[in-house]
Design a protein around this motif. Structure first.
Motif, PDB file in Angstrom:
ATOM      1  N   TRP A  28       0.969  -1.305   0.032  1.00 40.63           N
ATOM      2  CA  TRP A  28       0.020   0.178   0.073  1.00 40.63           C
ATOM      3  C   TRP A  28       0.951   1.273   0.160  1.00 40.63           C
ATOM      4  N   LYS A  30       0.745   5.485  -0.662  1.00 38.78           N
ATOM      5  CA  LYS A  30      -0.266   6.451  -1.098  1.00 38.78           C
ATOM      6  C   LYS A  30      -0.197   7.180  -2.440  1.00 38.78           C
ATOM      7  N   THR A  31       1.220   7.351  -2.849  1.00 37.32           N
ATOM      8  CA  THR A  31       1.542   8.237  -3.821  1.00 37.32           C
ATOM      9  C   THR A  31       1.213   7.256  -4.979  1.00 37.32           C
ATOM     10  N   SER A  32       1.647   5.679  -5.025  1.00 38.47           N
ATOM     11  CA  SER A  32       1.280   5.098  -6.260  1.00 38.47           C
ATOM     12  C   SER A  32      -0.257   4.845  -6.479  1.00 38.47           C
ATOM     13  N   ILE A  33      -0.966   4.974  -5.324  1.00 38.12           N
ATOM     14  CA  ILE A  33      -2.268   4.707  -5.295  1.00 38.12           C
ATOM     15  C   ILE A  33      -2.984   5.955  -6.182  1.00 38.12           C
ATOM     16  N   SER A  34      -2.401   7.179  -5.730  1.00 35.48           N
ATOM     17  CA  SER A  34      -3.031   8.395  -6.151  1.00 35.48           C
ATOM     18  C   SER A  34      -2.643   8.626  -7.827  1.00 35.48           C
ATOM     19  N   THR A  35      -1.673   8.003  -8.190  1.00 37.28           N
ATOM     20  CA  THR A  35      -1.426   7.782  -9.602  1.00 37.28           C
ATOM     21  C   THR A  35      -1.971   6.571 -10.418  1.00 37.28           C
ATOM     22  N   TRP A  38      -4.706   1.463  -7.979  1.00 35.04           N
ATOM     23  CA  TRP A  38      -5.856   0.984  -7.250  1.00 35.04           C
ATOM     24  C   TRP A  38      -5.700  -0.311  -6.457  1.00 35.04           C
ATOM     25  N   MET A  91      -5.965   6.411   3.191  1.00 32.00           N
ATOM     26  CA  MET A  91      -5.502   7.597   2.246  1.00 32.00           C
ATOM     27  C   MET A  91      -5.818   8.893   2.956  1.00 32.00           C
ATOM     28  N   GLN A  96       2.338   7.048   4.474  1.00 27.90           N
ATOM     29  CA  GLN A  96       2.874   6.940   3.213  1.00 27.90           C
ATOM     30  C   GLN A  96       2.812   5.589   2.721  1.00 27.90           C
TER      31      GLN A  96
END
Length: 184
Positions: A28, A30-35, A38, A91, A96
């Motif tokens: 998990w 956060k930056t990768s999820i935001s880009t 999912w 999130m 992070q």
């Protein structure tokens, strides 16, 4: 499928995620999820810092199932739903990166203990109170240092709180849904 098959199915991703490149793919972040990555909302719950962390969490996953004895389908559904809730809820925290099933475990335990209480097992309030007190204690006093040493990482108490909240919401929602359905 029986409960043991579901437990095995839920355990396989954690074992796979112990090895690269799966570890990097599951975490998990956060930056990768935001880009747009999912899947990490779910898979981060099944990645772990080391084999000891994985074994500890999978033992808890199996133990919770064996104590409460939910149906296989129900256990699978609540584990996945609470994992998604934890991954999504994180999130909105300062974390992070996150790995581990502990947020989900707190949520699943709360869900099942609260379901028992709502279905007339009056002594289950002790389980509900116990897991709630543990999470509140962590929020106020911080996590146990021995756990941090074992998993070789900070304990994500934000995940424990998020899991507890999702377990409570899902349990109360399911109970309310069943009450209205029975009235019809």
């Amino acid at each position: 499928m029986n409960l043991y098959s579901i437990l095995t199915l839920l355990s396989i991703p954690s074992v796979i995620a112990l090895f690269e490149p799966a570890t990097s793919f599951f975490v998990w972040d956060k930056t990768s999820i935001s880009t747009g990555q999912w899947w990490r909302i779910l898979t981060g719950n099944f990645a772990h810092t080391n084999p000891e962390h994985c074994i500890m969490n999978l033992a808890a996953l199996w133990l919770i199932a064996l104590i409460f004895r939910p149906s296989a389908c129900h256990y699978f559904a609540i584990t996945i739903l609470i994992s998604l809730g934890v991954g999504f809820g994180l999130m909105f925290t300062s974390l992070q990166q996150y790995v581990g099933l502990s947020g989900t475990l707190h949520g699943v335990f709360m869900y099942l203990a609260l379901q028992e209480y709502l279905h007339g097992h009056r002594h289950s309030w002790i389980l509900v109170a116990g897991v709630t007190a543990k999470v509140i204690w962590e929020q106020l006093m911080g996590p146990a240092t021995y756990t941090q040493e074992l998993i070789q990482a900070p304990v994500a108490i934000q995940a424990h709180l998020t899991g507890l909240i999702w377990g409570t919401i899902l349990s109360l929602s399911y109970h309310t849904y069943n009450r209205f359905r029975k009235k019809k």
